[in-house]
Scaffold this motif. Sequence first.
Motif, PDB file in Angstrom:
ATOM      1  N   ALA A   1      82.727  15.837  36.531  1.00 26.32           N
ATOM      2  CA  ALA A   1      83.370  16.148  35.246  1.00 26.32           C
ATOM      3  C   ALA A   1      82.343  16.731  34.277  1.00 26.32           C
ATOM      4  O   ALA A   1      82.619  17.717  33.589  1.00 26.32           O
ATOM      5  N   ALA A   2      81.157  16.139  34.220  1.00 30.22           N
ATOM      6  CA  ALA A   2      80.109  16.646  33.326  1.00 30.22           C
ATOM      7  C   ALA A   2      79.695  18.063  33.732  1.00 30.22           C
ATOM      8  O   ALA A   2      79.479  18.926  32.873  1.00 30.22           O
ATOM      9  N   VAL A   3      79.603  18.308  35.032  1.00 25.82           N
ATOM     10  CA  VAL A   3      79.269  19.649  35.519  1.00 25.82           C
ATOM     11  C   VAL A   3      80.358  20.642  35.103  1.00 25.82           C
ATOM     12  O   VAL A   3      80.076  21.755  34.648  1.00 25.82           O
ATOM     13  N   SER A   4      81.601  20.218  35.225  1.00 27.77           N
ATOM     14  CA  SER A   4      82.719  21.071  34.821  1.00 27.77           C
ATOM     15  C   SER A   4      82.615  21.449  33.342  1.00 27.77           C
ATOM     16  O   SER A   4      82.814  22.602  32.964  1.00 27.77           O
ATOM     17  N   PHE A   5      82.261  20.483  32.508  1.00 29.99           N
ATOM     18  CA  PHE A   5      82.121  20.747  31.070  1.00 29.99           C
ATOM     19  C   PHE A   5      80.962  21.703  30.793  1.00 29.99           C
ATOM     20  O   PHE A   5      81.054  22.567  29.920  1.00 29.99           O
ATOM     21  N   GLU A   6      79.885  21.559  31.550  1.00 32.88           N
ATOM     22  CA  GLU A   6      78.755  22.478  31.387  1.00 32.88           C
ATOM     23  C   GLU A   6      79.178  23.899  31.747  1.00 32.88           C
ATOM     24  O   GLU A   6      78.782  24.860  31.074  1.00 32.88           O
ATOM     25  N   LEU A   7      79.988  24.038  32.772  1.00 33.08           N
ATOM     26  CA  LEU A   7      80.478  25.367  33.155  1.00 33.08           C
ATOM     27  C   LEU A   7      81.386  25.949  32.077  1.00 33.08           C
ATOM     28  O   LEU A   7      81.328  27.155  31.806  1.00 33.08           O
ATOM     29  N   ILE A   8      82.204  25.111  31.444  1.00 35.54           N
ATOM     30  CA  ILE A   8      83.018  25.588  30.321  1.00 35.54           C
ATOM     31  C   ILE A   8      82.099  26.083  29.211  1.00 35.54           C
ATOM     32  O   ILE A   8      82.311  27.154  28.631  1.00 35.54           O
ATOM     33  N   LYS A   9      81.073  25.316  28.927  1.00 32.58           N
ATOM     34  CA  LYS A   9      80.109  25.670  27.884  1.00 32.58           C
ATOM     35  C   LYS A   9      79.488  27.043  28.147  1.00 32.58           C
ATOM     36  O   LYS A   9      79.247  27.814  27.217  1.00 32.58           O
ATOM     37  N   ARG A  10      79.288  27.360  29.411  1.00 34.54           N
ATOM     38  CA  ARG A  10      78.686  28.637  29.795  1.00 34.54           C
ATOM     39  C   ARG A  10      79.725  29.746  29.974  1.00 34.54           C
ATOM     40  O   ARG A  10      79.379  30.858  30.382  1.00 34.54           O
ATOM     41  N   GLY A  11      80.991  29.432  29.697  1.00 33.04           N
ATOM     42  CA  GLY A  11      82.045  30.429  29.796  1.00 33.04           C
ATOM     43  C   GLY A  11      82.510  30.711  31.213  1.00 33.04           C
ATOM     44  O   GLY A  11      83.163  31.716  31.466  1.00 33.04           O
ATOM     45  N   ARG A  12      82.207  29.838  32.128  1.00 29.84           N
ATOM     46  CA  ARG A  12      82.557  30.031  33.539  1.00 29.84           C
ATOM     47  C   ARG A  12      83.791  29.169  33.874  1.00 29.84           C
ATOM     48  O   ARG A  12      83.711  28.200  34.615  1.00 29.84           O
ATOM     49  N   ILE A  13      84.912  29.550  33.301  1.00 33.01           N
ATOM     50  CA  ILE A  13      86.140  28.757  33.373  1.00 33.01           C
ATOM     51  C   ILE A  13      86.664  28.604  34.810  1.00 33.01           C
ATOM     52  O   ILE A  13      87.001  27.479  35.207  1.00 33.01           O
ATOM     53  N   PRO A  14      86.760  29.660  35.610  1.00 29.12           N
ATOM     54  CA  PRO A  14      87.269  29.468  36.982  1.00 29.12           C
ATOM     55  C   PRO A  14      86.412  28.471  37.790  1.00 29.12           C
ATOM     56  O   PRO A  14      86.948  27.620  38.490  1.00 29.12           O
ATOM     57  N   GLN A  15      85.096  28.578  37.651  1.00 32.59           N
ATOM     58  CA  GLN A  15      84.211  27.649  38.357  1.00 32.59           C
ATOM     59  C   GLN A  15      84.395  26.226  37.829  1.00 32.59           C
ATOM     60  O   GLN A  15      84.385  25.260  38.595  1.00 32.59           O
TER      61      GLN A  15
ATOM     62  N   LEU B   1      86.685   5.449  30.860  1.00 29.78           N
ATOM     63  CA  LEU B   1      85.910   6.682  30.978  1.00 29.78           C
ATOM     64  C   LEU B   1      86.780   7.825  31.514  1.00 29.78           C
ATOM     65  O   LEU B   1      86.697   8.953  31.022  1.00 29.78           O
ATOM     66  N   ALA B   2      87.617   7.547  32.483  1.00 26.85           N
ATOM     67  CA  ALA B   2      88.490   8.586  33.034  1.00 26.85           C
ATOM     68  C   ALA B   2      89.429   9.124  31.956  1.00 26.85           C
ATOM     69  O   ALA B   2      89.596  10.347  31.832  1.00 26.85           O
ATOM     70  N   ARG B   3      90.020   8.244  31.162  1.00 24.95           N
ATOM     71  CA  ARG B   3      90.908   8.703  30.078  1.00 24.95           C
ATOM     72  C   ARG B   3      90.132   9.563  29.074  1.00 24.95           C
ATOM     73  O   ARG B   3      90.611  10.604  28.630  1.00 24.95           O
ATOM     74  N   TYR B   4      88.931   9.124  28.741  1.00 28.50           N
ATOM     75  CA  TYR B   4      88.087   9.868  27.803  1.00 28.50           C
ATOM     76  C   TYR B   4      87.797  11.281  28.342  1.00 28.50           C
ATOM     77  O   TYR B   4      87.932  12.272  27.624  1.00 28.50           O
ATOM     78  N   LEU B   5      87.387  11.358  29.611  1.00 29.03           N
ATOM     79  CA  LEU B   5      87.029  12.650  30.202  1.00 29.03           C
ATOM     80  C   LEU B   5      88.235  13.581  30.278  1.00 29.03           C
ATOM     81  O   LEU B   5      88.114  14.784  30.019  1.00 29.03           O
ATOM     82  N   GLU B   6      89.375  13.040  30.610  1.00 26.27           N
ATOM     83  CA  GLU B   6      90.566  13.882  30.721  1.00 26.27           C
ATOM     84  C   GLU B   6      91.010  14.403  29.358  1.00 26.27           C
ATOM     85  O   GLU B   6      91.433  15.556  29.246  1.00 26.27           O
ATOM     86  N   ASN B   7      90.872  13.600  28.334  1.00 24.26           N
ATOM     87  CA  ASN B   7      91.168  14.082  26.979  1.00 24.26           C
ATOM     88  C   ASN B   7      90.167  15.144  26.550  1.00 24.26           C
ATOM     89  O   ASN B   7      90.529  16.146  25.930  1.00 24.26           O
ATOM     90  N   LYS B   8      88.908  14.934  26.883  1.00 27.62           N
ATOM     91  CA  LYS B   8      87.862  15.906  26.538  1.00 27.62           C
ATOM     92  C   LYS B   8      88.118  17.245  27.236  1.00 27.62           C
ATOM     93  O   LYS B   8      88.004  18.309  26.621  1.00 27.62           O
ATOM     94  N   GLN B   9      88.483  17.185  28.505  1.00 29.33           N
ATOM     95  CA  GLN B   9      88.732  18.411  29.261  1.00 29.33           C
ATOM     96  C   GLN B   9      89.900  19.184  28.660  1.00 29.33           C
ATOM     97  O   GLN B   9      89.842  20.397  28.519  1.00 29.33           O
ATOM     98  N   LYS B  10      90.951  18.477  28.280  1.00 30.08           N
ATOM     99  CA  LYS B  10      92.100  19.132  27.641  1.00 30.08           C
ATOM    100  C   LYS B  10      91.689  19.790  26.330  1.00 30.08           C
ATOM    101  O   LYS B  10      92.134  20.881  26.008  1.00 30.08           O
TER     102      LYS B  10
END
Length: 110
Positions: free
Chosen positions: A49-63, A92-101
Amino acid sequence: MINKKIEEFVHCIDESRFYDAHEALEEVWFPRRFEKCSEVELLKGFINAAVSFELIKRGRIPQSKRVWANYLKYRQNLYRINSEYKNSYHKLARYLENKQKTLLGHNIII
């Protein structure tokens, strides 16, 4: 120790320090990475999940979405584990899913 690392993980996520969040939980996961158990896989999912957020930060949405799918695969372990940290993991799972949304749903690129 796990609760302390979860707190550090959340703090890093809150500050958009996604790589540091990854590192915080990796300290718990890495020594146990060869264990075949649901709890270790769940920790790996949280790291994804943290890696996914880092990719969003870098603008790499599909990845990011592909890595998020790995998180979702490991998230199923929430219902298989018998751990004293089960409540912390659910929170933690609820927190991460809200953050991702929030990050994807509002097209927020940090």
